[in-house]
Design a protein around this motif. Structure first.
Motif, PDB file in Angstrom:
ATOM      1  N   ASN A 203      20.922   8.007  -7.886  1.00 38.15           N
ATOM      2  CA  ASN A 203      21.705   8.081  -9.121  1.00 38.15           C
ATOM      3  C   ASN A 203      20.771   7.843 -10.318  1.00 38.15           C
ATOM      4  N   PRO A 204      20.548   8.870 -11.140  1.00 37.91           N
ATOM      5  CA  PRO A 204      19.587   8.730 -12.245  1.00 37.91           C
ATOM      6  C   PRO A 204      20.006   7.674 -13.267  1.00 37.91           C
ATOM      7  N   ASN A 205      21.277   7.298 -13.245  1.00 36.00           N
ATOM      8  CA  ASN A 205      21.742   6.305 -14.210  1.00 36.00           C
ATOM      9  C   ASN A 205      21.695   4.882 -13.678  1.00 36.00           C
ATOM     10  N   SER A 206      21.275   4.719 -12.427  1.00 37.15           N
ATOM     11  CA  SER A 206      21.224   3.355 -11.882  1.00 37.15           C
ATOM     12  C   SER A 206      20.008   2.625 -12.439  1.00 37.15           C
ATOM     13  N   GLU A 207      20.114   1.319 -12.457  1.00 40.37           N
ATOM     14  CA  GLU A 207      18.997   0.514 -12.978  1.00 40.37           C
ATOM     15  C   GLU A 207      17.764   0.666 -12.082  1.00 40.37           C
ATOM     16  N   VAL A 208      17.987   0.739 -10.767  1.00 41.29           N
ATOM     17  CA  VAL A 208      16.833   0.879  -9.867  1.00 41.29           C
ATOM     18  C   VAL A 208      16.090   2.195 -10.152  1.00 41.29           C
ATOM     19  N   SER A 209      16.839   3.262 -10.373  1.00 36.26           N
ATOM     20  CA  SER A 209      16.182   4.555 -10.670  1.00 36.26           C
ATOM     21  C   SER A 209      15.376   4.468 -11.954  1.00 36.26           C
ATOM     22  N   ARG A 210      15.985   3.850 -12.956  1.00 35.76           N
ATOM     23  CA  ARG A 210      15.285   3.750 -14.256  1.00 35.76           C
ATOM     24  C   ARG A 210      14.025   2.902 -14.135  1.00 35.76           C
ATOM     25  N   LEU A 211      14.127   1.799 -13.392  1.00 34.45           N
ATOM     26  CA  LEU A 211      12.959   0.924 -13.217  1.00 34.45           C
ATOM     27  C   LEU A 211      11.826   1.662 -12.493  1.00 34.45           C
ATOM     28  N   ILE A 212      12.198   2.363 -11.436  1.00 32.68           N
ATOM     29  CA  ILE A 212      11.178   3.104 -10.665  1.00 32.68           C
ATOM     30  C   ILE A 212      10.510   4.136 -11.566  1.00 32.68           C
ATOM     31  N   SER A 213      11.334   4.796 -12.351  1.00 35.85           N
ATOM     32  CA  SER A 213      10.815   5.851 -13.216  1.00 35.85           C
ATOM     33  C   SER A 213       9.994   5.281 -14.374  1.00 35.85           C
ATOM     34  N   ASP A 214      10.564   4.305 -15.085  1.00 34.86           N
ATOM     35  CA  ASP A 214       9.913   3.794 -16.297  1.00 34.86           C
ATOM     36  C   ASP A 214       8.658   2.983 -15.985  1.00 34.86           C
ATOM     37  N   ARG A 215       8.712   2.259 -14.887  1.00 40.61           N
ATOM     38  CA  ARG A 215       7.575   1.357 -14.616  1.00 40.61           C
ATOM     39  C   ARG A 215       6.732   1.835 -13.440  1.00 40.61           C
ATOM     40  N   LYS A 216       6.927   3.082 -13.099  1.00 36.65           N
ATOM     41  CA  LYS A 216       6.079   3.712 -12.065  1.00 36.65           C
ATOM     42  C   LYS A 216       6.060   2.896 -10.767  1.00 36.65           C
ATOM     43  N   GLY A 217       7.226   2.769 -10.186  1.00 35.72           N
ATOM     44  CA  GLY A 217       7.345   2.037  -8.927  1.00 35.72           C
ATOM     45  C   GLY A 217       6.507   2.659  -7.820  1.00 35.72           C
ATOM     46  N   VAL A 218       5.941   1.825  -6.995  1.00 33.99           N
ATOM     47  CA  VAL A 218       5.109   2.333  -5.887  1.00 33.99           C
ATOM     48  C   VAL A 218       5.729   1.916  -4.554  1.00 33.99           C
ATOM     49  N   ARG A 219       5.384   2.679  -3.524  1.00 32.50           N
ATOM     50  CA  ARG A 219       5.863   2.368  -2.183  1.00 32.50           C
ATOM     51  C   ARG A 219       4.675   1.970  -1.308  1.00 32.50           C
ATOM     52  N   LEU A 220       4.977   1.234  -0.284  1.00 38.66           N
ATOM     53  CA  LEU A 220       3.923   0.677   0.568  1.00 38.66           C
ATOM     54  C   LEU A 220       3.465   1.695   1.621  1.00 38.66           C
ATOM     55  N   LEU A 221       2.164   1.741   1.858  1.00 38.28           N
ATOM     56  CA  LEU A 221       1.593   2.588   2.908  1.00 38.28           C
ATOM     57  C   LEU A 221       2.122   4.029   2.835  1.00 38.28           C
ATOM     58  N   GLU A 222       1.970   4.629   1.684  1.00 38.57           N
ATOM     59  CA  GLU A 222       2.467   5.989   1.489  1.00 38.57           C
ATOM     60  C   GLU A 222       1.850   6.966   2.490  1.00 38.57           C
ATOM     61  N   HIS A 223       0.616   6.673   2.925  1.00 40.15           N
ATOM     62  CA  HIS A 223      -0.076   7.626   3.801  1.00 40.15           C
ATOM     63  C   HIS A 223       0.611   7.783   5.154  1.00 40.15           C
ATOM     64  N   THR A 224       1.496   6.844   5.505  1.00 41.48           N
ATOM     65  CA  THR A 224       2.171   6.989   6.808  1.00 41.48           C
ATOM     66  C   THR A 224       3.274   8.042   6.750  1.00 41.48           C
ATOM     67  N   GLY A 225       3.683   8.407   5.546  1.00 38.93           N
ATOM     68  CA  GLY A 225       4.732   9.416   5.414  1.00 38.93           C
ATOM     69  C   GLY A 225       6.125   8.883   5.658  1.00 38.93           C
ATOM     70  N   ASN A 226       6.269   7.597   5.796  1.00 37.40           N
ATOM     71  CA  ASN A 226       7.598   7.025   6.067  1.00 37.40           C
ATOM     72  C   ASN A 226       8.507   7.017   4.838  1.00 37.40           C
ATOM     73  N   LYS A 227       7.920   7.055   3.672  1.00 43.52           N
ATOM     74  CA  LYS A 227       8.666   7.120   2.408  1.00 43.52           C
ATOM     75  C   LYS A 227       9.697   6.003   2.267  1.00 43.52           C
ATOM     76  N   PRO A 228       9.228   4.796   2.065  1.00 48.66           N
ATOM     77  CA  PRO A 228      10.156   3.670   1.937  1.00 48.66           C
ATOM     78  C   PRO A 228      11.163   3.846   0.806  1.00 48.66           C
ATOM     79  N   GLN A 229      12.305   3.226   0.964  1.00 51.46           N
ATOM     80  CA  GLN A 229      13.300   3.168  -0.110  1.00 51.46           C
ATOM     81  C   GLN A 229      13.255   1.804  -0.805  1.00 51.46           C
TER      82      GLN A 229
END
Lengths: 249, 386
Positions: A203-229
């Motif tokens: 949901n683009p209007n959720s606070e989590v979406s905005r935080l990820i977008s505005d503050r460039k949220g990162v995910r752990l161990l991206e190279h594994t391809g698991n794509k954490p939420q």
């Protein structure tokens, strides 16, 4: 349908472990079986070592390797994006524990990490592995919620017994809205510095979406391809690679 | 039945047969005594944990099911590829393959949390994305075909079209089974020590060696460590072709082992480099490499490779080496804690518990007794009459 995800702001996290404690109380965890853990590690060596910490729940991945390797589909992903274990299907082969890059799964029947063994103090009845005097969520074996039966694997459920009852279409589950507090995962609800956010990452209007977008949220161990939420904010969004203590290299 | 050219030394054959029975019964008692903790304490009596999940019972499973694969390969030399010299040992190999498969499944069955639940949740859920699901499918297919094939040759049906087709099908099934077993480990990209497309090939070659080593040891023991006690055909296979094949495959496995070790030591990836350093500096690995592989390889290069005694020693050493290798492989992939920070700041310490050791002694003892039963009741030395 929401796709639940979490954002953890490392700049705010104090490493107090209230999240771990709340999770243990909420989900009847045994000592050492922390669905929600805070990892500690040091950066740099003597004489200027720096203690760092890193809160780590299950990542509830988009492409969970634990789910793909499960030979019985006991590990599954709900429509709202939560990775769960159906204890009625789990054969206890532990392949999911092998395949999880984040080390967030636990097998029921292991040596206790402290004595006395809590399972001996409160012995289980029937199929349940133990019988604590206070039981948190209602037993729901099909979603891996409650007291573990023998011979199965368990994991963080994002407090599925709470979030699954939230009103449909809710963009965020936060303490700010008193009407929604009951549906907030225990670790988020208890976080004193409000370092945790929980909501619909689709949901683009959720606070989590905005935080990820505005503050460039990162995910752990991206190279594994698991794509954490689970996304991290701040400058320390990684744990250093493994190295042995110097005298053992 | 093949012609026996010399009068067999029945006394030594019977002595070894009795010894085998004694070891089997003693092992069964010891295994039950040590493994009894499983009944009272469950899997909490294991030294495995959420940090290191698969231990000795899983590596024992891998060792024995791959040995079963190897024994099927050797039996297939006669029954699929028509190398007639191998017919006199083929029935023994097929029975050995059945027995080692059972040992493997006992070991795994006692390690799994809810083994009986497998019977209905695996077929009803069709988890086709799981390498383990495919492994189960192919091993089940293989087990059925193997038992069927043994039943046919036990009835004297070696060469009917049905028997040949079952033999070929079981050979194909076991290749798929071992390949998917290799994939169970090799597809785990999050565990660099295991990861790689060559793992199924590595499993194939070591499986073949494992089967050959079992033949070198146990078939020689069955005949009182004397080729003169065998039929002419069996003696020819044991003294001529087998040592040569054994030597070649052993050489390949040595190359594989050295290549994997050197690659690991050279690597910068901690999960590979540190684990390989740890394993390569252990006494177990040094024994495995020098005593368990290089020494038998030298024995196979010498002119004494034709002798039963040399073969027994070489076969026994290779079996021990391969068992160590499976253990190192299975445990090695888990030695580095997965994302635990200071909660686990060094390699994970693991040594099998008494219960774990008891389980594998129990499984092996059941296998020894089943093999002894077959030796007494199933005429394992039989071969086609032509």
């Amino acid at each position: 349908m929401a796709r639940w995800g979490m954002v953890i702001d490392l700049a705010k996290c104090t490493g107090c472990q209230a999240c771990s404690t709340a999770c243990q109380m909420e989900n009847n965890r045994l000592p050492g079986e922390n669905y929600q853990d805070v990892l500690y590690y040091t950066e740099r060596a003597q004489p200027t070592p720096v203690l760092k910490w890193f809160p780590r729940p299950c990542m509830h991945c988009e492409e969970p390797s634990c789910m793909h390797v499960c030979p019985t589909k006991a590990t599954f992903k709900t429509e709202d994006g939560v990775v769960l274990v159906d204890w009625n299907k789990c054969i206890g082969c532990k392949y999911c524990m092998i395949a999880c890059p984040y080390g967030v799964r636990f097998y029921t029947d292991e040596k206790p990490t402290i004595e006395p063994n809590v399972k001996d103090v409160f012995p289980g009845t029937g199929d349940l592995s133990w019988n604590p005097p206070y039981k948190g969520p209602q037993q729901d074996n099909a979603h891996g919620v409650g007291i573990q039966p023998h011979g199965v694997v368990s994991k963080c459920t994002f407090c599925y017994h709470k979030i699954s009852k939230a009103p449909k279409g809710t963009p965020d589950l936060s303490n700010d809205n008193p009407a929604l507090r009951e549906f907030v995962p225990a670790c988020v609800r208890t976080c004193a510095p409000t370092a945790r956010y929980f909501g619909d990452i689709d949901n683009p209007n959720s606070e989590v979406s905005r935080l990820i977008s505005d503050r460039k949220g990162v995910r752990l161990l991206e190279h594994t391809g698991n794509k954490p939420q689970v996304y991290y904010l701040g400058e320390s969004g990684a744990v250093p690679g493994f190295s042995r203590p110097d005298n053992k290299s | 039945m093949s012609i026996i050219t010399h009068a067999p030394d029945q006394a030594s054959i019977s002595r070894i047969s009795n010894l085998r029975l004694g070891v089997g019964i003693a092992g069964l008692i010891a295994g039950l005594a040590a493994g009894i903790g499983l009944l009272s304490g469950g899997h909490a009596t294991f030294n495995t944990s959420s940090l290191l999940t698969w231990g000795l019972p899983v590596s024992t499973y891998v060792f024995f099911v791959l040995t079963s694969t190897g024994l099927t390969f050797v039996a297939s030399l006669a029954m699929v590829f028509g190398m007639k010299d191998f017919y006199p040992i083929a029935k023994r190999c097929v029975w050995g393959a059945v027995v080692t498969l059972i040992i493997g499944f006992i070991s795994l069955g006692l390690e799994i949390g809810n083994p009986l639940r497998m019977l209905w949740v695996i077929p009803t859920n069709m988890a086709v994305s799981s390498p383990m699901w495919w492994m189960g499918l192919f091993y089940l297919t293989y087990a059925i075909l193997l038992v069927w094939k043994f039943h046919l040759i036990n009835q004297g049906d070696w060469d009917s079209s049905q028997s040949r087709i079952i033999g070929i099908a079981s050979f194909v099934a076991v290749i798929f089974a071992h390949a998917t077993l290799g994939s169970v480990f090799g597809m785990m990209s999050m565990r660099p020590f295991w990861y790689g497309p060559m793992v199924p090939v590595y499993f194939l070659i070591t499986a073949f060696l494992s089967g050959l080593a079992f033949i070198m040891l146990f078939i020689n023991l069955d005949y009182g460590v004397n080729h003169a006690n065998m039929s002419e055909g069996a003696a020819r296979a044991m003294s001529r072709q087998l040592p040569a094949i054994f030597g070649v495959v052993l050489g390949l496995v040595i190359v594989f082992t050295l290549a994997k070790t050197m690659t690991g030591l050279w690597s910068n990836v901690p999960e590979n480099k540190i684990v390989t350093q740890y394993i390569a500096s252990s006494a177990l690995f040094q024994f495995e490499l020098w005593i368990g592989m290089v020494l038998p390889f030298i024995m196979m290069l010498s002119s004494k490779r034709h002798e039963a005694t040399t073969q027994v020693v070489a076969g026994g050493l290779v079996i021990v080496a391969l068992f160590i290798g499976r253990y190192e492989y299975v445990v090695g992939g888990q030695l580095i804690p997965m994302f635990k920070g200071a909660w686990a700041d060094d390699l994970i310490a693991y040594a099998p518990s008494i219960t774990e050791i008891g389980i594998i002694i129990l499984a092996i003892s059941v296998g020894i007794l089943l093999y002894a039963l077959g030796d007494k009741k199933l005429n394992l030395s039989d071969s086609p009459r032509k």
